[in-house]
Structure formats: structure tokens, C-alpha cells
Scaffold this motif. Structure first.
Motif, PDB file in Angstrom:
ATOM      1  N   GLU A 137       0.840  -1.208   0.000  1.00  0.00           N
ATOM      2  CA  GLU A 137       0.000   0.000   0.000  1.00  0.00           C
ATOM      3  C   GLU A 137       0.873   1.256   0.000  1.00  0.00           C
ATOM      4  N   GLN A 138       1.986   1.188   0.709  1.00  0.00           N
ATOM      5  CA  GLN A 138       2.890   2.341   0.769  1.00  0.00           C
ATOM      6  C   GLN A 138       3.490   2.636  -0.606  1.00  0.00           C
ATOM      7  N   GLN A 139       3.882   1.596  -1.332  1.00  0.00           N
ATOM      8  CA  GLN A 139       4.454   1.795  -2.665  1.00  0.00           C
ATOM      9  C   GLN A 139       3.417   2.374  -3.624  1.00  0.00           C
ATOM     10  N   VAL A 140       2.166   1.880  -3.533  1.00  0.00           N
ATOM     11  CA  VAL A 140       1.108   2.387  -4.410  1.00  0.00           C
ATOM     12  C   VAL A 140       0.851   3.859  -4.133  1.00  0.00           C
ATOM     13  N   GLN A 141       0.724   4.224  -2.865  1.00  0.00           N
ATOM     14  CA  GLN A 141       0.436   5.613  -2.529  1.00  0.00           C
ATOM     15  C   GLN A 141       1.620   6.523  -2.827  1.00  0.00           C
ATOM     16  N   SER A 142       2.824   6.017  -2.656  1.00  0.00           N
ATOM     17  CA  SER A 142       4.009   6.809  -2.976  1.00  0.00           C
ATOM     18  C   SER A 142       4.053   7.143  -4.464  1.00  0.00           C
ATOM     19  N   ALA A 143       3.715   6.166  -5.301  1.00  0.00           N
ATOM     20  CA  ALA A 143       3.685   6.412  -6.744  1.00  0.00           C
ATOM     21  C   ALA A 143       2.604   7.422  -7.096  1.00  0.00           C
ATOM     22  N   ALA A 144       1.446   7.346  -6.423  1.00  0.00           N
ATOM     23  CA  ALA A 144       0.373   8.302  -6.693  1.00  0.00           C
ATOM     24  C   ALA A 144       0.781   9.713  -6.281  1.00  0.00           C
ATOM     25  N   ARG A 145       1.498   9.824  -5.179  1.00  0.00           N
ATOM     26  CA  ARG A 145       1.967  11.154  -4.742  1.00  0.00           C
ATOM     27  C   ARG A 145       2.954  11.736  -5.748  1.00  0.00           C
TER      28      ARG A 145
END
Length: 587
Positions: free
Chosen positions: A443-451
């Protein structure tokens, strides 16, 4: 229309017949048992007529035993045929499931050159309709033909036990039926092959028309597409009509005619035996019963040859797809440790006689931001395709991270290079699934990419956040947000190189600034190569390469290119700026 390659189809299907020997043996044993019990019936009737009815021996205990045996045989035959049908169906479904998986897997691994000429509808037809026709080969043809062939053999044995001479008359039907089947194949084969091609054309036309409906209606082309579809449909109708004509002429009517002729011959010979005083009424009843059963399997076999023709054509189309060579990659599995690129003397053409790129020499350092510009048809997107390894270059070399691109494995290329296209490809799935793309990201990697793509806040405003289903084509997002989603997807894989192919062509100026901010944050961390028609997107690039007719005509940073008197880049930029000012005034 060329005939299908039956050898290729047989090679494809033969392996599945012997794939599960226990299931095959079980099916054949059930078939033999069902046939044996089925054939016993007329023999029991013959015994009843000759040994009990005509002699006046009507002891009800014996007759009841005979009737009970007859009923048990019929019930057993029905049960065994049911189980045998289930076995063949299971064999067929297993085969079709595996063939369909293989066909789709082969499509996923085909080189991009194949898709330059392939039509989506035709490929879909091969994976769906054609594989379904192969199932009919197992269930409707193989099971039916085997069952009826064993039935014929059992009937011939029973006939021989009753009267060898009468059996020889019935046996004369077999070569006659084989001749009919041969003639049917000769007449219907090309028509069946043509009908399969036309069905694929129908699927292709439907896919093309529905996918481009907005353009078709906006350009008032509905009638033209309707006429084109009608022509394809008419061709399919005529092809199917030819197969129906051949079937109606040679299959059931011809078998019925032969059956009647043979029955007349048997009755005539039996009449001769009556005159000679050696005939038995029970034998005649049994023979007429067997003749009815004998001609029915023959008719069933010939009727099923229509399915056989279709299945063989479909199998040939699937086998041909499976024989297509896959895209070839190198064996170097190590992930890219830097994003440098070196192009030396690179030349390429989609057709041997027409070169698109000519002697491209370019060196991109690790972490550099390079841009490719040029008019439509100058070779920009083709260059990106070569950097992705979609096409092998006949001349020149491409080094990525210091390694020849031909030495890199597919996993190394795909993990090391991210791609952002002009037209976003969005799954009808959740936001998280669209960013993850099955890579098992946290989840952290997904949200980091979205940011990094400046999309995180917009996602949080959706009804279920990252779990929101976007619908077909990502309809719940704006055009700009769909492009940001694709950027997030590419960045989630932490590539060493990011390729952008006209990524800002379909977005507004505000979203373009967001994309520029995202690229600015990545600058120096990864190598960026951006193809852009809108030059304002790339003016901050470290180096800009201008392509003209597949050759590098100008290169340098924005300032250097703008300083060139009479330069093409300068003219393009000033023209775009003037158009932007006019648009701003009109707004």
C-alpha cells in the motif's frame, strides 16, 4: 481459399486425446459396454419370436426372465452411454481450456511486429469461437463417430451370427458411405474454411465499428460501415449456404436412399430363403431392427462431418496462431543498475524497402532528461519502440545500462523501463489494481507512486479512495487524471528509465503543468526520454533532439536551439506559442 493444414491440426489435438490415459480408457470401456448391451436387444427379440412365440411355448416365467434381461440391458446401455458422454465432455473441456490458455499466452508473447497487421476481432475469434469449435470436435464428432463406429462393428458381429449372407449385403453400405463422406469433404471444405474467415471478419468489423462509434457518427459514416458489414455478412451467408447445400445433397438423403436400397435387397434375399424353406421370422425381425440401427449410425457419422470440417478449419487457425514465433529476448536477468542509453548507427524500417530511422547516434547519461521532437511521421514513436525492444533493429546498436538490448531478458527490460503512452490504458478495476498491475506492491508503494504523479489527493476524494472501481476505460477519472494514473503506474515499478510518448497531447494546460512538476521531481533520479509534440512540455529538458524524416536534424537544449537562426525547432516553438496566445485571447 486454401485448404486447412489437417496435419497441423492433428498434431495439436492428438496430444490431448492421450493426455489422460485413464480417462480415455474409461471412456472406451464405457462405450464398449453400452454398445454390447445395446446390440443384445434384437437378439433377445429373435429368441422370443423363434423359440417361444412361433412354437407356442408361452411359459410366462421364461418370457418374464427374457423381458427382464432385455430391460436391464436397455437401462444399462443408457447409463453407460450417459457416463461415456460425460467422460468425452470432460476430455473436451480440459483440452479446450488448455488450448485457449495457450492461445492467449501466445498472443501475449507475440512480437509487436505481428500486431502491425493483426486485427483485434480476428484474434478474439480465434481464442473464443475457434477453440469452441474444437470442443465440438471432441464432444460432437469424436465421441459420436467412435460410438457409432463401435455400434456398427457390434451390429455387424450380431448380423454375422444370425445370417452371414444377409450381413454381407448390409456391409456393402460402408464403402458407399465412405465415398459420400469423401465427396462431401471435397465439396464443402473450401466453403467451411471461407465461412470461418468471414466469421472472423464479422467480429473484426464489429470491434472496429463499436470502438470508433463516436468518430463514425461524427463523420457521418454510419451508412458506409453498415454497407461494409452487410457485404461481409452476405459473404458469410453464401459460404454457409454452400455447406448446407452439400450437406443436404450428400448426407442424410443419400444415406436414406442407400438404406432403403439395402433393405429391399435383404427382403428379396429373405423371400428367397422363405421359398427354400430355411428362413426364420425372428431372424428377419432382428435384421430389420439392426438395419434401422445400422443406417442411423452411418447417417449420424456423415452428419457430424459438417462439424468435423468446421472444427478442422478452426483447429488449423488456432494451430497457426500457436506456431507464430514469440518475441525473442536475451538471457541477462540482472536488473538495470543505471539508466544510460547509447544509440550508434541505428537504422530501422517496418518494411525492408522503406527505412523510417536513418543512422541515429545518441548518448543519454544516467539520470538525464532528454526530449525527442519533430513533425508527425518523423520517427519519434518508432524510436521509443526500439528502445523498448519491441522491434529488432537491422542495423546499429542500442546499449541500455551498458548492456546490448538484445542481451537483456524481458523481465530486465520491463522492470527497468517504464512507459507512458498518449492514450491511457485503464483497467475496469480499482485504482489500486490499476497502479499495482499485479506486481504485488505494498500500500505504501502504491500511494508513494500516486503522490509522485500528484494524484494522491484526487484519489482520496473518490467514494472508496484507492478501492474505487474506475469502470471501463477509467470513466470515473478526467482525461488528465487518467494520464496521471498511468504515470503513477509507471513510477510504482521504480524504473531506471521512463519513456513518455506524447503523454501531454490530450490534456489541458493545467494538467500539463502537473505532469511537468512530476517530471521535475524525478529529474536526476531516473532517466527520462519524452516524445512531445507540445514543445512547452520539454523546454526544460537537458537535451532536445529534433527528428526530420527519420534523421537527427537539430539537437541541443532549448536555449541553444532557439538561438539557431532559421532553425526548425525555433519555428515550431514560436508557432505554438503564437497559437497559444491566440487561444488565450479567444478564451
Amino acid at each position: 481459399m486454401s485448404r486447412p493444414d489437417h496435419n497441423r491440426t492433428f498434431r495439436l489435438l492428438a496430444g490431448y486425446i492421450y493426455r489422460d490415459p485413464r480417462l480415455l480408457i474409461r471412456s472406451l470401456l464405457l462405450l464398449l459396454l453400452a454398445t454390447a448391451l445395446d446390440v443384445v436387444g434384437p437378439l433377445l427379440a429373435k429368441i422370443y419370436i423363434d423359440d417361444y412365440l412361433l412354437t407356442g411355448d408361452l411359459r410366462w416365467q421364461l418370457i418374464l426372465q427374457l423381458l427382464l434381461i432385455y430391460l436391464l440391458c436397455q437401462l444399462g446401455a443408457g447409463a453407460f452411454r450417459y457416463l461415456q458422454a460425460l467422460s468425452f465432455t470432460k476430455m473436451a473441456l480440459n483440452a479446450v481450456t488448455d488450448i485457449r490458455k495457450r492461445a492467449f499466452a501466445r498472443v501475449m508473447r507475440l512480437p509487436m511486429r505481428y500486431f502491425d497487421h493483426a486485427r483485434t476481432g480476428q484474434l478474439v475469434s480465434r481464442i473464443t469461437n475457434d477453440t469452441e469449435a474444437i470442443k465440438d470436435l471432441y464432444v460432437q464428432f469424436l465421441s459420436n463417430v467412435l460410438g457409432n463406429a463401435v455400434m456398427l462393428l457390434g451390429i455387424l458381429v450380431a448380423m454375422a451370427l444370425l445370417d452371414l449372407t444377409l450381413m454381407m449385403i448390409a456391409l456393402a453400405l460402408v464403402p458407399a458411405v465412405i465415398t459420400i463422406i469423401y465427396l462431401y469433404q471435397r465439396l464443402s471444405g473450401p466453403a467451411v474454411a471461407q465461412s470461418r474467415v468471414q466469421r472472423a471478419e464479422i467480429n473484426g468489423s464489429l470491434n472496429e465499428s463499436i470502438g470508433g462509434m463516436a468518430v463514425i457518427q461524427a463523420s457521418n459514416q454510419s451508412e458506409r460501415f453498415l454497407r461494409h458489414f452487410g457485404q461481409i455478412n452476405d459473404h458469410y451467408y453464401r459460404s454457409r449456404l454452400r455447406t448446407v447445400f452439400a450437406s443436404g445433397l450428400l448426407l442424410r438423403p443419400a444415406i436414406d436412399l442407400l438404406s432403403i436400397t439395402t433393405t429391399v435387397g435383404i427382403l428379396w434375399l429373405f423371400g428367397q430363403q422363405v421359398v427354400a424353406g430355411v428362413a426364420e421370422i425372428g431372424v428377419l425381425y432382428a435384421f430389420l431392427n439392426y438395419m434401422a440401427r445400422f443406417t442411423e449410425p452411418l447417417a449420424e457419422i456423415t452428419q457430424r462431418f459438417n462439424l468435423y470440417q468446421q472444427a478442422m478449419v478452426a483447429g488449423d487457425r488456432v494451430a497457426k496462431l500457436l506456431d507464430e514465433p514469440e518475441a525473442r529476448y536475451g538471457e541477462q536477468q540482472a536488473q538495470l543498475d543505471n539508466g544510460s542509453m547509447t544509440l550508434t548507427g541505428l537504422s530501422f524500417g517496418y518494411l525492408p524497402a522503406k527505412t523510417v530511422l536513418h543512422d541515429i547516434d545518441l548518448k543519454v547519461p544516467d539520470g538525464g532528461f532528454y526530449a525527442i521532437a519533430g513533425h508527425t511521421g518523423s520517427g519519434k514513436s518508432t524510436l521509443l519502440s526500439l528502445l523498448l525492444g519491441f522491434y529488432p533493429a537491422p542495423r546499429g546498436s542500442v546499449l541500455i545500462g551498458g548492456s546490448d538490448i538484445h542481451d537483456l531478458a524481458q523481465s530486465a527490460l520491463r522492470h527497468g523501463i517504464g512507459l507512458i503512452l498518449q492514450e491511457p490504458f485503464v483497467l475496469a478495476d480499482s485504482v489500486r489494481a490499476n497502479i499495482d498491475m499485479g506486481r504485488g506492491l505494498s500500500e505504501q508503494q502504491v500511494q508513494s507512486a500516486a503522490r509522485k504523479a500528484h494524484l494522491h489527493q484526487a484519489i482520496l476524494q473518490l467514494p472508496q479512495g484507492y478501492a474505487t472501481t474506475l469502470g471501463e476505460g477509467g470513466l470515473r477519472l478526467s482525461t488528465g487524471q487518467r494520464q496521471q494514473l498511468i504515470i503513477a503506474r509507471a513510477l510504482a515499478g521504480e524504473p531506471r528509465i521512463l519513456l513518455l510518448d506524447e503523454a501531454t497531447a490530450n490534456i489541458d494546460s493545467e494538467t500539463e503543468q502537473v505532469v511537468q512538476q512530476a517530471l521535475a521531481r524525478l529529474r536526476g533520479e531516473i532517466t527520462i526520454i519524452a516524445v512531445a509534440h507540445r514543445l512547452s512540455t520539454i523546454k526544460q529538458a537537458d537535451h532536445i533532439v529534433l527528428l526530420s524524416h527519420g534523421r537527427i536534424s537539430e539537437q541541443g537544449d532549448h536555449r541553444q536551439l532557439m538561438a539557431l537562426e532559421g532553425g526548425t525547432y525555433r519555428a515550431m516553438y514560436e508557432l505554438q506559442q503564437q497559437a497559444a496566445r491566440i487561444e488565450a485571447i479567444n478564451d
